[in-house]
Design an enzyme around this catalytic site. Structure first.
Site, PDB file in Angstrom:
ATOM      1  N   GLU A  86       0.811  -1.223   0.000  1.00  0.00           N
ATOM      2  CA  GLU A  86       0.000   0.000   0.000  1.00  0.00           C
ATOM      3  C   GLU A  86       0.840   1.266   0.000  1.00  0.00           C
ATOM      4  O   GLU A  86       0.511   2.243  -0.680  1.00  0.00           O
ATOM      5  CB  GLU A  86      -0.956   0.005   1.206  1.00  0.00           C
ATOM      6  CG  GLU A  86      -2.188  -0.859   1.045  1.00  0.00           C
ATOM      7  CD  GLU A  86      -1.942  -2.351   1.275  1.00  0.00           C
ATOM      8  OE1 GLU A  86      -0.801  -2.735   1.635  1.00  0.00           O
ATOM      9  OE2 GLU A  86      -2.882  -3.144   1.109  1.00  0.00           O
ATOM     10  N   HIS A 155     -10.080  -6.210   9.153  1.00  0.00           N
ATOM     11  CA  HIS A 155     -10.721  -5.813   7.900  1.00  0.00           C
ATOM     12  C   HIS A 155     -12.062  -5.130   8.114  1.00  0.00           C
ATOM     13  O   HIS A 155     -12.830  -4.978   7.180  1.00  0.00           O
ATOM     14  CB  HIS A 155     -10.978  -7.051   7.019  1.00  0.00           C
ATOM     15  CG  HIS A 155      -9.773  -7.834   6.691  1.00  0.00           C
ATOM     16  ND1 HIS A 155      -9.162  -8.688   7.579  1.00  0.00           N
ATOM     17  CD2 HIS A 155      -9.043  -7.896   5.544  1.00  0.00           C
ATOM     18  CE1 HIS A 155      -8.121  -9.249   7.014  1.00  0.00           C
ATOM     19  NE2 HIS A 155      -8.013  -8.783   5.779  1.00  0.00           N
TER      20      HIS A 155
END
Lengths: 352, 406
Positions: A86, A155
């Site tokens: 990321e 998540h």
């Protein structure tokens, strides 16, 4: 590491349907997912500087199937699969924006955006300021957010409130199909870095969409239901819960005003105050944790700017301050639910 | 806080004339309360020893506790005490709601409000919105009962408290802001108070009107003779005769001397004539001349002079504002020939005298010029009928024909 839980959500969405459909659809009913997809497709069609970058956005079609079919239509230069890194690909997106492109960067879930926080906060949010306005960073970063799909504690969190803390960013939280359809264009047109938080539970939400509406603002909150006894201030997937709570409250004779924040930064506190000035009671509903949150910020602003409108303490219905649990009933218990909202509102209107 | 008339909602103690430990007896002036009618000397109607006093310079709603008085001889302990000090008990006090609303539930004006809920800091729990609204309405936010979250006083509680006030004139924005201590009265506030009381009167009271012309010759001759023998300071005005004649006449027609409250007329026990006094700079008060039917003309003249002077300087006594049982308005030498009054609730009648004018008057079949005064009665049709009103006017006329008996 990051893609595993999401993949199971998307594995069946491989049909090429949707390719070649006209952008200005006359379809009146669509899902939030489809609205996101159409928004991206429209951006790609209308602006050659625009491209999509992220984990599994290409061949896999996006872990929530939002970019399904776009690789086939637009090719690998504009639909770019990235490594699970990321900090790298968000940084690349920021660099692309600095050099004049209009990247749409997808981070699979906002928990993973922590890896890119340095890029988002120290670069995207600061460069315009540090360059004295010489550089704009017109990047759009889409992230999935929120709990409710049993994706467990890495998540499922709602971190948009954190990002709303950072000057230099715009933070959007589309809660309706219409906003999902049109917020992206406004975000891309904005010279600032804009973060779009799409709630994972909302992707399957379906709603009528008005073809006459071709654009939305990204500056204002919206009233989604008019009421006079209590204000429910919310955003994202808590909006449908608040609307359901308002229905239940109406059955008890309590009229709830429901405000969809839509934009968490800059916060449109005027709309919130306008509502509270009519109802004099306020419940803030947010999946995020209470401490140091957007709900805390709104509460503080009301205390600062609208103290004398308050006829009762501000109440907050927020996510429990635990990592979101995996077990379904525990996850449900950890997130704001309709019953919690109803109870909080009722407790303000009819204490006793 | 005594209700100094139907148009009063709040008052402010600006001076205590007693201190804890002082012995007080009925009739003592214990405090100065500032209202739109000026600074009013408040009398006490209890016998005992002052225990606690309310704070100065705070707007307090009518009914709020001003002081606690220990009964004479009671121990200085938290024993039951009389919480009321400023309100004369009994039926002569025209303070209850005349409209008859909330008859069963409205507490008497002097009842202490329930103790406000108090938070951990010792401050009353009042929502910010309620606190602001209460202040704007001139209510004491700390004295509100609380029905909200955790016993917090809310906007609904303010609305209820405002509705319970004898009449609730809406104050203009800012009217409740701290203002300098008035030595007289606040003309703007008084205008608002008059507006509220008169609007309520016309809204609630079905007035009927009677009118009569009275030959004033006997009275005028008698007055001239009386005054001729006396130094200026002992002379009488015609108004005193009108006042006394009206008070006497009311003995014959007690049905017009009292109050219409809770859907029924209640006769007053004394004849306390509220004498309408126009104030310089506008405004009007009608303080009581107590037992006007029993006072001599000289006493009434002295009382009138004193009252007019104090009314205009804003130093009336609380009983003078609470006690009138009827109102009399006399326009005097420069007034109009006739006046049809508006009743001051909860009274049931107002008598109006016009200017005395020379008129053609038929005496024994001959037209003569006589001084004539027009008298009118506006009365509450809920409490009486025109026949009764006519008897009052006739009685006034009779009394004025024999001024030597007044």
């Amino acid at each position: 590491m990051s893609a595993a839980p999401g993949r199971s959500q998307a594995s069946s969405h491989r049909s090429p349907q949707g390719e070649g459909t006209p952008v200005n659809t006359t379809t009146t009913k669509m899902t939030y997912r489809e609205a996101c997809r159409q928004a991206i497709r429209e951006a790609l069609l209308s602006d050659p500087r625009c491209f999509v970058m992220g984990e599994d956005v290409g061949k896999y079609g996006g872990c929530y199937a939002v970019t399904k079919g776009l690789l086939e239509e637009f090719g690998p230069d504009r639909i770019r699969d990235t490594p699970l890194a990321e900090n790298g690909f968000v940084g690349a997106g920021i660099g692309a924006a600095l050099t004049g492109l209009r990247p749409i960067v997808e981070i699979m879930t906002c928990n993973f955006s922590m890896l890119a926080l340095d890029q988002i906060m120290n670069n995207a949010a600061t460069l315009s300021h540090m360059s004295g306005g010489q550089f704009a960073v017109p990047v759009v970063i889409r992230m999935a957010t929120g709990g409710g799909r049993q994706l467990a504690a890495q998540h499922s969190h709602s971190l948009e409130g954190w990002y709303a803390h950072i000057p230099g960013l715009k933070v959007l939280a589309p809660a309706t199909v219409e906003d999902a359809r049109h917020m992206l264009a406004a975000a891309l047109a904005d010279p600032n870095p804009v973060l779009l938080f799409e709630h994972v539970v909302l992707y399957n939400a379906e709603d009528e969409i008005d073809p006459a509406v071709t654009a939305v603002d990204i500056a204002h909150s919206r009233r989604r239901r008019f009421g006079s006894d209590v204000s429910l201030i919310t955003y994202g997937n808590s909006l449908p819960k608040c609307l359901a709570a308002a229905d239940a409250l109406a059955g008890e004779g309590i009229s709830a005003d429901v405000i969809d924040l839509r934009v968490l930064r800059p916060l449109d506190i005027a709309t919130v105050i306008e509502s509270v000035a009519r109802t004099h009671r306020c419940v803030i509903v947010d999946e995020g944790w209470k401490s140091g949150s957007i709900s805390a910020e709104i509460s503080a602003r009301l205390a600062e700017d609208a103290l004398h409108e308050l006829d009762a303490p501000v109440r907050r219905v927020c996510g429990r301050e635990v990592p979101v649990p995996y077990a379904a009933q525990m996850e449900e218990a950890s997130l704001p639910q309709v019953g919690d909202i109803v109870a909080a509102a009722r407790g303000l209107v009819n204490p006793g | 806080m005594p209700s100094l008339g139907a148009d009063m909602e709040t008052g402010k103690v600006v001076q205590w004339l007693v201190k804890p430990g002082d012995r007080v007896k009925p009739g003592d002036v214990v405090a100065v309360v500032e209202t739109h009618k000026g600074a009013i000397d408040v009398e006490i109607f209890l016998d005992g020893v002052i225990d606690q006093l309310a704070a100065l310079d705070q707007d307090m709603p009518v009914g709020a506790v001003l002081a606690q008085v220990l009964p004479q001889g009671a121990p200085q302990a938290p024993a039951p005490v009389d919480r009321l000090v400023t309100q004369r008990p009994g039926p002569t006090s025209p303070t209850a709601d005349a409209g008859g609303r909330d008859a069963a539930v409205a507490p008497p004006a002097f009842a202490a409000p329930p103790p406000p809920p108090v938070g951990p800091t010792g401050r009353a729990r009042v929502s910010p919105a309620a606190r602001q609204r209460a202040r704007a309405l001139g209510l004491n936010p700390d004295a509100l009962p609380g029905s909200g979250v955790g016993g917090m006083a809310t906007l609904a509680d303010v609305a209820q408290a405002a509705a319970k006030a004898p009449s609730a004139p809406d104050q203009a924005p800012g009217a409740a802001a701290p203002h300098t201590r008035a030595s007289g009265f606040d003309a703007v506030q008084m205008r608002q108070a008059i507006a509220a009381a008169m609007s309520r009167s016309k809204r609630e009271i079905p007035h009927y009107y009677l009118s009569d012309n009275i030959d004033f010759m006997a009275a005028s001759d008698w007055l001239e003779a009386w005054n001729r023998e006396r130094p200026p300071e002992q002379r009488l005005l015609g108004a005193v005769l009108l006042l006394k004649a009206t008070a006497r006449a009311l003995r014959e027609v007690p049905q017009l001397n009292g109050f219409y409250e809770n859907g029924a007329f209640r006769a007053a026990t004394g004849i306390h004539v509220g004498w309408a006094i126009a104030l310089r700079g506008g405004g009007l008060v009608a303080p009581a001349i107590h037992d006007a039917d029993r006072a001599s003309l000289t006493e009434l003249m002295a009382a009138l002079s004193d009252l007019v002077q104090r009314a205009r300087s804003g130093r009336l006594r609380s009983s003078e504002l609470t006690d009138p049982t009827i109102t009399v308005t006399s326009l005097g030498e420069r007034g109009a020939q006739s006046v049809l009054g508006v009743i001051y609730p909860p009274q049931v009648a107002i008598v109006g005298f016009g200017r005395v004018v020379p008129c053609p008057w038929v005496v024994d079949g001959q037209v003569q010029v006589r001084p004539v005064v027009n008298v009118t009665l506006a009365a509450d049709h809920r409490a009486s009928d025109g026949h009764l009103g006519g008897r009052l006017l006739a009685a006034i006329e009779r009394a004025l024909q024999s001024p030597q008996d007044l």
